[in-house]
Design a protein around this motif. Sequence first.
Motif, short mmCIF file in Angstrom:
data_model
loop_
_atom_site.label_atom_id
_atom_site.label_comp_id
_atom_site.label_asym_id
_atom_site.label_seq_id
_atom_site.Cartn_x
_atom_site.Cartn_y
_atom_site.Cartn_z
N ALA A 60 11.98 -20.93 2.76
CA ALA A 60 12.66 -21.54 1.60
C ALA A 60 13.78 -22.44 2.14
CB ALA A 60 13.20 -20.48 0.66
N PHE A 85 13.18 -27.63 -8.50
CA PHE A 85 13.83 -27.93 -7.21
C PHE A 85 13.54 -29.37 -6.79
CE2 PHE A 85 14.26 -23.26 -6.69
CZ PHE A 85 15.63 -23.25 -6.45
N ALA A 87 17.92 -18.37 3.02
CA ALA A 87 19.20 -18.46 2.32
C ALA A 87 18.97 -18.91 0.88
CB ALA A 87 20.14 -19.43 3.03
N PHE A 88 19.42 -18.12 -0.03
CA PHE A 88 19.44 -18.45 -1.46
C PHE A 88 18.05 -18.83 -1.99
CE2 PHE A 88 23.56 -19.74 0.46
CZ PHE A 88 24.26 -18.63 0.02
N TYR A 129 21.25 -31.61 -4.73
CA TYR A 129 21.29 -30.20 -4.35
C TYR A 129 22.43 -29.88 -3.36
CZ TYR A 129 20.11 -25.72 -2.44
OH TYR A 129 20.21 -24.42 -2.02
N PHE A 173 11.42 -16.08 -5.67
CA PHE A 173 10.03 -15.78 -5.33
C PHE A 173 9.42 -14.87 -6.39
CE2 PHE A 173 10.04 -16.18 -0.39
CZ PHE A 173 10.81 -17.32 -0.46
N GLY A 197 6.30 -18.60 0.48
CA GLY A 197 6.74 -17.48 1.31
C GLY A 197 5.79 -16.31 1.24
N GLU A 198 5.02 -16.23 0.16
CA GLU A 198 4.10 -15.11 -0.01
C GLU A 198 2.83 -15.28 0.81
OE1 GLU A 198 5.69 -16.74 -2.37
OE2 GLU A 198 6.46 -15.37 -3.90
N ASP A 249 8.83 -24.58 2.92
CA ASP A 249 9.26 -24.66 1.52
C ASP A 249 8.12 -25.29 0.72
OD1 ASP A 249 12.39 -24.68 0.17
OD2 ASP A 249 10.78 -25.65 -0.97
N PRO A 250 7.93 -24.84 -0.54
CA PRO A 250 6.85 -25.46 -1.33
C PRO A 250 7.27 -26.72 -2.07
CG PRO A 250 7.71 -23.52 -2.46
CD PRO A 250 8.49 -23.65 -1.20
N ARG A 262 26.65 -19.32 5.74
CA ARG A 262 25.50 -19.64 6.59
C ARG A 262 25.82 -19.35 8.06
NH1 ARG A 262 22.20 -22.74 3.33
NH2 ARG A 262 23.33 -23.64 1.58
N ASN A 302 5.39 -19.96 -10.05
CA ASN A 302 6.39 -20.74 -9.35
C ASN A 302 6.34 -22.24 -9.60
OD1 ASN A 302 8.58 -20.17 -7.89
ND2 ASN A 302 7.54 -19.84 -5.96
C1 LIG Z 1 18.33 -22.57 -3.79
S1 LIG Z 1 17.18 -23.35 -2.70
C2 LIG Z 1 17.76 -22.83 -1.13
C3 LIG Z 1 17.50 -23.83 -0.05
C4 LIG Z 1 18.12 -23.56 1.32
N1 LIG Z 1 17.59 -22.34 1.93
C5 LIG Z 1 19.61 -23.49 1.26
O1 LIG Z 1 20.17 -22.51 1.74
O2 LIG Z 1 20.23 -24.42 0.75
C6 LIG Z 1 15.78 -22.35 -2.95
C7 LIG Z 1 14.51 -22.87 -2.28
O3 LIG Z 1 13.50 -21.87 -2.40
C8 LIG Z 1 12.26 -22.53 -2.50
N2 LIG Z 1 11.29 -21.58 -3.07
C9 LIG Z 1 11.15 -21.17 -4.34
N3 LIG Z 1 10.12 -20.31 -4.47
C10 LIG Z 1 9.59 -20.17 -3.21
C11 LIG Z 1 8.49 -19.39 -2.68
N4 LIG Z 1 7.75 -18.62 -3.44
N5 LIG Z 1 8.26 -19.49 -1.36
C12 LIG Z 1 9.03 -20.27 -0.55
N6 LIG Z 1 10.07 -21.02 -1.00
C13 LIG Z 1 10.34 -20.96 -2.32
C14 LIG Z 1 12.55 -23.73 -3.40
O4 LIG Z 1 11.60 -24.76 -3.29
C15 LIG Z 1 13.94 -24.14 -2.92
O5 LIG Z 1 13.90 -25.17 -1.96
#
Ligand SMILES: C[S@@+](CC[C@H](N)C(=O)[O-])C[C@H]1O[C@@H](n2cnc3c(N)ncnc32)[C@H](O)[C@@H]1O
Length: 240
Positions: free
Chosen positions: A65, A23, A129-130, A30, A135, A113-114, A88-89, A46, A16
Motif C-alpha cells: 500500500a 485514492f 503505513a496507513f 495526498y 483492506f 495486498g491480499e 499498490d492497486p 514513518r 475495494n
Molecule cells: C492512505 S494511503 C497510504 C499510502 C502510503 N503508505 C503512505 O503512508 O502515505 C492508503 C493506500 O492503500 C492502498 N490500498 C487500499 N486497499 C488496498 C489493498 N487491498 N491492497 C493494497 N493496497 C491497498 C490505496 O491505494 C492507497 O494508496
Amino acid sequence: MSGYNQQVARNTESGNRDIIRMFDRISPVYDRMNRLMSLGMDRRWRRKAVAAIDIPNGAKVLDLACGTGDMGLEALSQVQNLQIVGVDPSPAMLAIARNRLMTWNTALSMAWGEQLPFRDSIFDRAMIAFGIRSFPNRLTALKELRRVVMPGGKLAILEMTSRKPATLESLFGWYFRHLVPAVGTLMSRHRHAYHYLPASVDAFPEPRDFAGEMVVAGWNTVSWIPMAGGVVTLFVAENQ
Ligand SMILES: C[S@@+](CC[C@H](N)C(=O)[O-])C[C@H]1O[C@@H](n2cnc3c(N)ncnc32)[C@H](O)[C@@H]1O
C-alpha cells in the motif's frame, strides 16, 4: 488460480474498487493533506516505523500500500543499498511514487495486498503505513505478508487508531472529524474521501485486537507502540 484465490480476488476487487477510485482522485493532493492532517508529524512516525525493523544494508524491502512512496523514501534515507518494492492497486498513486523513486533501486507493482505477486520468502522486511485499514481482507493480507517475508524477517505496520485519552480525544476528535473532512473536501474536490477517513479509523480494531489478528496470521513477537497519544499505533512483528 485455486477456487479460494479466485474468491479472494473477487471479494477484494468488489470491496475495494470504490476505495481505489477514491485514492486515484485524491492522489494530486495526498502528500500535502498528509502533512496538514498530521500537523507534520507523519514524517516522525514513518522514521520510527522504519527504524523499528532494523533493516540491514542491502535488504529487499516490501512497501505494501505504498501510495506515493513515502515509506520507501524514508527507508532509503536511513539504510544503504536497499531494494524497495512498492505495491499498490491505485494507478495514480503509483504514478507519483514512480516519479519520486525512479532514481533509486526500486520496483513498483500494481496489485492487491491480499494477493501478492511474489514467490515465498523473498523479502527481508515489509512495511505498511496507513493502508491496512482500507483492506477488505486484512487477515488474508497479513498471511500473504508472512508468506513473502523470509524466516527471521520483520514487519512494521503504522496505522491510525481511535482509542485516545479523553482530552486528546475531544481536541483531536473535533480536528479529525470536522476540520480535516472540510479542508480535505476543499483541497481534493472529493466530498467523500476525507469523510471516509474518520469512518475507516473508527471501523479499525483496537490495537490489542489487531495485534491478535497478526498472531492469528502467524506473526510472532507482536508488539505495539502508541504514538501521538494513541492517535497512531506502530505494530512490529517477526516471522520466526
Ligand atoms: C492512505 S494511503 C497510504 C499510502 C502510503 N503508505 C503512505 O503512508 O502515505 C492508503 C493506500 O492503500 C492502498 N490500498 C487500499 N486497499 C488496498 C489493498 N487491498 N491492497 C493494497 N493496497 C491497498 C490505496 O491505494 C492507497 O494508496
